[in-house]
Design a protein around this motif. Structure first.
Motif, mmCIF file in Angstrom:
data_model
loop_
_atom_site.group_PDB
_atom_site.id
_atom_site.type_symbol
_atom_site.label_atom_id
_atom_site.label_comp_id
_atom_site.label_asym_id
_atom_site.label_seq_id
_atom_site.Cartn_x
_atom_site.Cartn_y
_atom_site.Cartn_z
ATOM 1 N N LEU A 1 40.438 42.332 42.313
ATOM 2 C CA LEU A 1 39.855 42.495 43.633
ATOM 3 C C LEU A 1 39.056 43.786 43.695
ATOM 4 O O LEU A 1 39.447 44.802 43.117
ATOM 5 C CB LEU A 1 40.938 42.539 44.718
ATOM 6 C CG LEU A 1 41.786 41.280 44.916
ATOM 7 C CD1 LEU A 1 42.840 41.532 45.978
ATOM 8 C CD2 LEU A 1 40.926 40.105 45.307
ATOM 9 N N ALA A 2 37.946 43.753 44.413
ATOM 10 C CA ALA A 2 37.164 44.952 44.686
ATOM 11 C C ALA A 2 36.439 44.740 45.998
ATOM 12 O O ALA A 2 36.179 43.606 46.417
ATOM 13 C CB ALA A 2 36.174 45.237 43.551
ATOM 14 N N ASP A 3 36.109 45.836 46.684
ATOM 15 C CA ASP A 3 35.405 45.716 47.945
ATOM 16 C C ASP A 3 34.009 45.142 47.713
ATOM 17 O O ASP A 3 33.367 45.390 46.696
ATOM 18 C CB ASP A 3 35.340 47.052 48.673
ATOM 19 C CG ASP A 3 34.955 48.200 47.750
ATOM 20 O OD1 ASP A 3 35.476 48.258 46.630
ATOM 21 O OD2 ASP A 3 34.134 49.036 48.155
ATOM 22 N N LEU A 4 33.557 44.352 48.679
ATOM 23 C CA LEU A 4 32.311 43.613 48.524
ATOM 24 C C LEU A 4 31.552 43.609 49.844
ATOM 25 O O LEU A 4 32.130 43.360 50.905
ATOM 26 C CB LEU A 4 32.599 42.167 48.099
ATOM 27 C CG LEU A 4 31.412 41.199 48.080
ATOM 28 C CD1 LEU A 4 30.445 41.566 46.959
ATOM 29 C CD2 LEU A 4 31.896 39.759 47.929
ATOM 30 N N ALA B 1 36.032 40.738 49.788
ATOM 31 C CA ALA B 1 36.498 41.132 48.461
ATOM 32 C C ALA B 1 35.786 40.308 47.402
ATOM 33 O O ALA B 1 35.483 39.127 47.597
ATOM 34 C CB ALA B 1 38.007 40.930 48.345
ATOM 35 N N ASP B 2 35.521 40.972 46.270
ATOM 36 C CA ASP B 2 35.015 40.303 45.076
ATOM 37 C C ASP B 2 36.226 39.982 44.208
ATOM 38 O O ASP B 2 36.861 40.873 43.651
ATOM 39 C CB ASP B 2 34.037 41.218 44.346
ATOM 40 C CG ASP B 2 33.356 40.517 43.177
ATOM 41 O OD1 ASP B 2 33.863 39.467 42.744
ATOM 42 O OD2 ASP B 2 32.336 41.031 42.699
ATOM 43 N N LEU B 3 36.558 38.707 44.106
ATOM 44 C CA LEU B 3 37.800 38.307 43.448
ATOM 45 C C LEU B 3 37.749 38.447 41.937
ATOM 46 O O LEU B 3 38.780 38.408 41.273
ATOM 47 C CB LEU B 3 38.135 36.864 43.806
ATOM 48 C CG LEU B 3 38.262 36.549 45.296
ATOM 49 C CD1 LEU B 3 38.591 35.082 45.498
ATOM 50 C CD2 LEU B 3 39.309 37.425 45.954
ATOM 51 N N GLY B 4 36.577 38.610 41.362
ATOM 52 C CA GLY B 4 36.488 38.669 39.911
ATOM 53 C C GLY B 4 35.850 39.928 39.394
ATOM 54 O O GLY B 4 35.368 39.960 38.256
ATOM 55 N N ALA B 5 35.852 40.989 40.217
ATOM 56 C CA ALA B 5 35.098 42.172 39.846
ATOM 57 C C ALA B 5 35.851 43.124 38.950
ATOM 58 O O ALA B 5 35.261 43.840 38.156
ATOM 59 C CB ALA B 5 34.663 42.926 41.105
#
Length: 735
Positions: free
Chosen positions: A611-614, A600-604
């Motif tokens: 959160l966003a998939d990374l 997860a991208d914690l700052g997206a």
């Protein structure tokens, strides 16, 4: 031998370990099973609820034969549950539930083949269902319009039944009877006498006689119990005088010759004592029973009589303590208390198949309690344990897979298939097995599963080994303290495992890392940098590329570790520290130089959780990484699999798309698109792709575990039927 206390093993085994690593590190990786722990709401439950539920509360029991009882209730707040058991001994097994049913409230079985159940549908409308084949199939009944609830029911014969109900609030309407003369297929409405507020229970016995217990409309004074009687199978009713009416009514039943011995139960809230009445003339006249209770007794919740033997089960007095059982051997005239019903702290219902064999049901984890001596002693029979969640899956061929997880009661769970998921085996596991979190399988089904004695890293780590495609398992001794979360077994002999332990010195979670060079039978610790947190995923593509993902202690960043074999043996070294907003939980290497990691991208995002998939990629064996294009459709990715250099698949979950999701990439893994899952998938935690086109994913749907399969490289998926219950085999002896 603790990891932090004695590292002499490094000096003794350095040369042997280094040689073993060089010889064993080869072949393709087995994808690890990372997890983010995110929980999301499900908006489109497409699976039939009856296939994906487990009993959570039982509210009605009927025993049409001495060796056969059916118990009904709910599996979760919204789904039905039916269990079948033999009260004389043995366990209980799940039965098919009516299609279109919600929770079930009561059941009456006038024969072993004919049963009627009451409940609600998924929209909370009252419903009745009937079966004529012993419960193998169910049909909905035709009900009058305008009903708000349907309560307990009773059948005098296979064809004649009466149920209590209530109509929708309207002037002049309230409690009503429902009467059926065709075995529960169709029901007509009958009004009770004036002054009836609520119908509590009903009993129909020999001939056409029925009794109904009711209450007067609510008033500031004490509740008033009413008894109604019918001599024409419920078509007309009149009131019967009772010697005491100032109590809250609970149940009515009759037994004995021609159903002449009848009992009424209730509770006096003012004096906080049970009220029991008995009749020896089929309910025409009544007397007050003598109750000699050796301990406080709460409100009665269950009543059953067979011949002249009767039992009453009560709830705990004032909601505290244990449930009590009252026993009568003279058709209800006198009662004494038996032992406390400790095994069922929240009972709801009671039924007797014989004067000595009875079953009580409730809503705590035990669900059922059985007596074989007329209520003097009780035991909890084995009940089916529902599949809870699957956290990892590994496939050694396109048709052979093992999945590990836990049941609804948090017992360890292993499922095995050798025919692409058409059938699943539940193998016996060694005794004292705790949680299972990680899994890897090599050629010919040589599998290793890892976990721990508990979920928190406070006890011994756990390793199970199978050499026969998951049919049998043995436990092996493992050094250290902690819970193993992931492993990779790239060759015939080498396995690397990682996880976490609780560090009192560091005041939080720390890492644990182990290695085996004989296929999982013996394990030794591997050094890890002190500032690295728990290891959550491992992938090896060759001797030059064994990478792991972990947290970086004290930060939100992820760490990429490389296994290095030096003069003092193997050790994990930090190869890369990510930016602080990367949280990685899965890694897979498609070659010695190219690997992908997911999380997860914690700052997206702009949402509160940010959160966003990374997906991040490396082309130099893990020294440098860059984020690659993904769909940004989920709150994170939980598992990643790259079966070939031509394609990768990842599973994730979270808004803006509620429930689980899947993304796929062709080629280098820089461009991703969403795949299509069936509706209703809750979370997907494990992923294994034994070929470019064949993939399996494991996780949950509402109420139970799930396994999905794809045959087009992750573009589309279908569900594989799993047994809804795990009637757990006995533990295997030995190790």
């Amino acid at each position: 031998m603790g990891v932090t206390k004695d590292r002499a093993w490094l000096r003794v085994a350095a040369v042997v370990m280094a040689a073993a690593v060089l010889a064993a590190c080869s072949g393709s990786p087995s994808p690890g099973a990372g997890r983010s722990g995110a929980s999301t709401a499900v908006t489109t439950p497409a699976w039939p609820a009856r296939e994906w539920s487990h009993a959570a509360e039982l509210s009605g029991i009927s025993c049409p034969a001495p060796s056969a009882c059916l118990a009904v209730g709910r599996s979760n707040p919204y789904d039905p549950a039916i269990l079948r058991g033999n009260p004389a001994g043995g366990g209980w097994s799940p039965e098919p539930t009516p299609g279109g049913a919600g929770p079930l409230f009561s059941i009456a079985c006038p024969s072993t083949s004919r049963c009627i159940v009451t409940g609600i549908d998924p929209r909370a409308n009252p419903a009745i269902f009937f079966t004529s084949d012993g419960g193998r199939s169910w049909s909905p009944a035709r009900l009058p319009t305008g009903l708000s609830t349907v309560g307990p029911l009773s059948c005098a014969s296979i064809m004649s039944c009466v149920a209590s109900a209530a109509s929708s609030p309207a002037p002049g309407r309230g409690a009503v009877f429902l009467v059926s003369s065709d075995g529960g297929a169709a029901w007509s409405e009958v009004a009770p006498p004036q002054g009836v507020g609520t119908l509590i229970g009903v009993f129909c016995g020999a001939g056409s006689t029925c009794l109904a217990l009711a209450s007067a409309p609510p008033s500031p004074a004490s509740p008033t119990a009413l008894l109604l009687a019918s001599s024409d199978a419920g078509r007309t009713w009149g009131e019967v005088s009772l010697p005491v009416g100032a109590f809250g009514p609970a149940s009515v039943t009759c037994a004995g010759a021609a159903d002449a011995d009848c009992v009424i139960t209730g509770y006096d809230d003012n004096r906080r004592v049970p009220v029991i009445l008995y009749s020896a003339n089929a309910g025409s006249t009544w007397s007050i029973s003598s109750v000699q209770a050796s301990r406080p007794v709460g409100p009665p919740v269950g009543l059953a009589c067979e011949e002249r033997h009767c039992l009453v089960v009560s709830s705990p007095p004032m909601g505290l303590g244990s449930s009590a059982v009252l026993v009568s051997s003279d058709a209800g005239a006198t009662w004494t208390t038996s032992v406390d019903l400790v095994s069922l702290s929240l009972p709801n219902t009671l039924a007797c198949a014989t004067p000595s064999s009875c079953v009580a049901g409730g809503d705590n984890s035990s669900l059922l309690a059985t007596t074989h001596d007329g209520g003097m002693t009780w035991s909890t029979p084995p009940a089916p344990d529902a599949l809870g969640a699957l956290g990892a899956i590994a496939c050694w061929t396109e048709t052979g897979c093992v999945a590990v997880g836990r049941t609804s009661q948090r017992r360890p769970l292993v499922l095995v298939t050798i025919d692409a998921g058409r059938h699943w085996q539940l193998p016996r596991l060694p005794a004292q097995v705790g949680v299972l979190d990680g899994l890897a399988c090599r050629a010919r089904g040589r599998c290793v599963a890892v976990g721990g004695a508990d979920s928190y890293g406070n006890a011994d780590p756990l390793v199970l080994v199978s050499a026969d495609a998951g049919s049998t398992w043995r436990s092996v001794a493992v050094p250290g303290v902690g819970t193993l979360r992931t492993l990779s077994c790239p060759g015939a002999r080498l396995c690397l495992a990682g996880g976490e332990t609780f560090s009192q010195v560091r005041g939080g979670r720390a890492q644990i890392a182990l290695m085996s060079t004989d296929g999982g039978s013996r394990w030794t610790p591997v050094p890890v940098p002190s500032d690295i947190g728990p290891i959550v995923s491992i992938s090896c593509s060759s001797v030059k590329t064994c990478l792991a993902v972990s947290g970086v202690d004290g930060t939100g960043a992820a760490g990429i570790l490389r296994l290095v074999v030096g003069a003092h043996g193997p050790a994990w070294k930090v190869a890369y520290r990510s930016p602080g907003d990367w949280s990685l939980v899965a890694i897979d290497c498609v070659s010695e130089s190219r690997c992908l990691a997911a999380g997860a991208d914690l700052g997206a995002g702009l949402a509160p959780r940010h959160l966003a998939d990374l997906v991040v990629a490396t082309a130099d064996g893990g020294r440098t990484w860059r984020a690659v294009d993904v769909t940004r459709a989920y709150e994170g990715l939980d598992a990643l699999a790259c079966p070939t250099a031509q394609g990768c698949v990842a599973v994730g979950s979270g808004p803006p798309k509620a429930g689980a999701g899947v993304i796929m990439s062709a080629g280098s893994g820089t461009k991703w698109r969403a795949g299509k899952l069936p509706g209703g998938v809750g979370n997907l935690y494990g992923l294994s792709c034994p070929s470019q086109w064949s993939c399996y994913a494991a996780g949950t749907v509402p109420g139970t575990a799930a396994v999905l399969t794809s045959h087009d490289g992750g573009a589309s998926w279908s569900d594989l039927f799993l047994p809804p219950f795990a009637v757990m085999p006995e533990s295997a002896s030995g190790t």
